[in-house]
Design an enzyme around this catalytic site. Sequence first.
Site, PDB file in Angstrom:
ATOM      1  N   LYS A  30      37.837  53.811  61.278  1.00  0.00           N
ATOM      2  CA  LYS A  30      39.026  54.391  60.686  1.00  0.00           C
ATOM      3  C   LYS A  30      40.341  53.762  60.806  1.00  0.00           C
ATOM      4  CE  LYS A  30      41.369  58.786  62.212  1.00  0.00           C
ATOM      5  NZ  LYS A  30      41.060  59.799  63.271  1.00  0.00           N
ATOM      6  N   SER A 105      40.897  64.336  61.170  1.00  0.00           N
ATOM      7  CA  SER A 105      41.412  63.147  60.551  1.00  0.00           C
ATOM      8  C   SER A 105      40.405  61.968  60.334  1.00  0.00           C
ATOM      9  CB  SER A 105      42.744  62.861  60.969  1.00  0.00           C
ATOM     10  OG  SER A 105      42.389  62.102  62.622  1.00  0.00           O
ATOM     11  N   SER A 129      39.270  65.641  65.297  1.00  0.00           N
ATOM     12  CA  SER A 129      39.126  64.735  64.109  1.00  0.00           C
ATOM     13  C   SER A 129      37.688  63.786  64.011  1.00  0.00           C
ATOM     14  CB  SER A 129      40.351  63.755  64.409  1.00  0.00           C
ATOM     15  OG  SER A 129      41.463  64.396  64.162  1.00  0.00           O
TER      16      SER A 129
END
Length: 368
Positions: A30, A105, A129
């Site tokens: 990420k 996310s 997330s």
Amino acid sequence: MTDEWNAFITRVEPGEPRSGPLSGRTLGVKDLFDTAGIRTTYGSNLYQEHVPERNAVAVQRLLDAGAVLVGKTHLPEFAWSVLGQSEWYGTCRNPTYPGKTTGGSSSGSAAAIAAELCDLALGSDTGCSIRLPSAACETVGLKSQWGLISLDGVFPLCPTLDTVGPMARSVEDVALMWSVLAGRAVPEPRLAGLTVGLLRHPPGIGDGRETERTDAAEVWVADLERLGARVVEARVPEPSANTWPQFQHEALRSHAATFPSRADEYGALMRKKLEAAQRATPEEVEAAYRAIEEWRRYEPDVDLYVSPCYAIELPAEDADELEIRLPLSSFLRWVNLIGWAGLAIGNLQLVAPTDEIVLAAGLAWERR
């Protein structure tokens, strides 16, 4: 490899793997995690050309174990969204349910795994997330218990809630990554003898909003019982005050160096959220911290809980985030507030105070 899902912000030429338990396994990270010599944007406009000098601790541990980095994965701006939308890097698309959101996310991490663009991925989870994208893309992701896995080198959103966790296509791979990240042995599979709380109605965040109710978890009860678990009806107590001001307070503190001084360089949605955060009063913030501290002392009367990750129809990829963020994350957000572990296996969520319990249960579930 073609990335038709917009799962990556930056692609990386794979290097030679080191020997270790993850040797040769491809890894997406990420883009909230620092990577040495590789652009790390935090999903933002402000850091579009930012190149860190060192790896985040979690990244380094995976690389040392032999994982091979192949790219930095998509995320909404500064990881504050339940959808895979970005004003700066476009929308991350769902390989499993085209046209539906990937969730956020850790959107790109889940999409890259689902599309088989990488074997493993690293994500962060502050309110949903890791688990929401894993559920939306039918993959597996662990929101680790608070404070166990290092956040060093990860851009903060809300440090009291922020966690790091592994993502993959199987519980077995997630457990192996977790072992590397946490420095602990993979637990033995176990559901037999455990008491599992069936959660139909999750607690709220203390803001007075009624959370969603669903009987969706009933579909898993027969298998849980066949594996030796005792399933009972369960509830989790509500927090004693509105906890949202704590989130707002810490988000403002995380952005103090650039907001409001560079507010015009933020996206419209992120700017709106930070502006709203400025309205939280010191009294509200103090009450929120007190409520979270009290809640984290709660001792459950079951070994773990089972629930869905989301209980509403999966929204379209272009949905209005402000309209659906609370109903979409009702079954997930409370887990961060209470500081426990949450494992998503598709839309099935297992929750317990420690990582070992949910991983042991998840491994037993996967091998059924």
